[in-house]
Design a protein around this motif. Structure first.
Motif, short mmCIF file in Angstrom:
data_model
loop_
_atom_site.label_atom_id
_atom_site.label_comp_id
_atom_site.label_asym_id
_atom_site.label_seq_id
_atom_site.Cartn_x
_atom_site.Cartn_y
_atom_site.Cartn_z
N GLU A 156 0.85 -1.20 0.00
CA GLU A 156 0.00 0.00 0.00
C GLU A 156 0.89 1.24 0.00
N ILE A 157 0.68 2.12 -0.97
CA ILE A 157 1.57 3.26 -1.15
C ILE A 157 0.78 4.55 -1.36
N CYS A 158 1.50 5.67 -1.31
CA CYS A 158 0.93 6.97 -1.62
C CYS A 158 2.01 7.81 -2.30
N ALA A 159 1.61 8.89 -2.93
CA ALA A 159 2.57 9.79 -3.54
C ALA A 159 3.20 10.67 -2.46
N ARG A 160 4.42 11.09 -2.69
CA ARG A 160 5.10 11.98 -1.74
C ARG A 160 4.30 13.27 -1.58
N ARG B 31 17.89 12.60 -0.39
CA ARG B 31 17.06 13.62 -1.05
C ARG B 31 17.63 15.01 -0.80
N GLN B 32 17.89 15.75 -1.87
CA GLN B 32 18.35 17.13 -1.72
C GLN B 32 17.22 18.05 -1.27
N ASP B 33 15.98 17.68 -1.61
CA ASP B 33 14.83 18.50 -1.23
C ASP B 33 14.10 17.91 -0.02
N SER C 258 8.22 16.78 7.08
CA SER C 258 6.77 16.65 7.14
C SER C 258 6.24 15.72 6.05
N MET C 259 7.01 15.55 4.95
CA MET C 259 6.59 14.66 3.86
C MET C 259 7.44 13.41 3.76
N ASP C 260 8.69 13.45 4.21
CA ASP C 260 9.63 12.35 4.01
C ASP C 260 9.85 11.51 5.26
#
Length: 271
Positions: free
Chosen positions: A147-151, A199-201, A205-207
């Motif tokens: 089960e996945i979602c977009a970043r 990740r450079q970005d 809160s998202m990662d």
């Protein structure tokens, strides 16, 4: 998939090899709306369908405050009664992977599971498991691995609560082509600084979730862009029947599983 958006998402799911009939969507929306109101869920999602001999299981997920920690799974075979699935024990998650025969469609059915890896006279070689517990364990295994979602689709708030991002506007075209733009919907299992180092970005809160590009072996995910590159589709080779779509530059995205609940252990030998 959000149960209230099934009509809008129908075309994306059908393109990906599945078919949500108009009758099924109508049944799901009326039945799950009642379930959502009765249990005061913030979001109600149709998780998918697991094939069974006497009657397929349809699975739904309700969430309240936390989009990961407060998930509750329900099943039905008739769209009248939705049974709550208990959180499965680790033992049953392992046993469910050993079963080879199909689901029957009877939650109370007791089945025997033979672990051929154990010695013939080992007391735990043959164990008994109720089909309802097998169903809960199978769903849990699929969620953990597929089960996945977009970043950016889920964000972690300062108090640690995970919520569906109301300001998610979709991945860009270049981002949608990268496996690292898609994350597992489960508590992180990798080291906390894995994304920080790659990740450079990086944005905590998202990662805060594991990205699927770290999954082993490399190639266990099939990512394709269709409809002139406007819709990204992902499939797990480990769990045939799992599908995820995301319409680029829009918040439209959805996960769906339709299959027999069996894991393909031969993936490392097929890649």
């Amino acid at each position: 998939m959000d149960v209230h958006k099934l009509w809008a998402y129908k075309e994306y799911v059908n393109v990906n090899g599945f078919m949500l009939s108009s009758e099924l969507i109508s049944l799901l929306q009326s039945s799950l709306t009642v379930l959502q109101v009765e249990n005061h869920f913030t979001h109600m999602q149709y998780w998918g369908q697991i094939y069974a001999i006497d009657g397929d299981y349809h699975i739904a997920v309700g969430t309240t405050r936390d989009a990961i920690a407060d998930r509750k799974y329900y099943y039905t075979t008739d769209f009248k009664f939705w049974g709550l699935l208990a959180r499965p024990k680790k033992k049953y998650k392992q046993l469910s992977l050993l079963t080879t025969f199909p689901f029957r469609g009877d939650p109370s059915l007791k089945i025997k599971v033979l672990d051929e890896a154990m010695e013939e006279h080992h007391p735990d070689r043959c164990q008994e498991m109720q089909e309802e517990k097998r169903l809960a364990a199978t769903i849990s295994n699929i969620c953990d691995e597929a089960e996945i979602c977009a970043r950016g689709q889920l964000i972690k708030q300062p108090d640690g609560t995970v919520v569906i991002n109301p300001n998610f506007y979709g991945l860009t075209g270049p981002e949608a082509k990268l496996l690292k733009s898609y994350l597992h919907v489960r508590p992180a299992q990798q080291r906390w600084n894995s994304n920080l180092l790659t990740r450079q970005d990086y944005n905590y809160s998202m990662d805060f979730l594991d990205s699927i590009d770290q999954d082993i072996p490399s190639g266990c995910w099939n990512l394709s862009l269709e409809q002139c590159g406007t819709v990204a589709y992902l499939k797990s080779l480990y769990w045939p029947g799992m599908s995820y779509f995301h319409k680029v530059k829009t918040p439209d995205a959805g996960f769906l599983y339709i299959g027999n609940g069996k894991k393909n252990f031969d993936v490392p030998f097929l890649i």
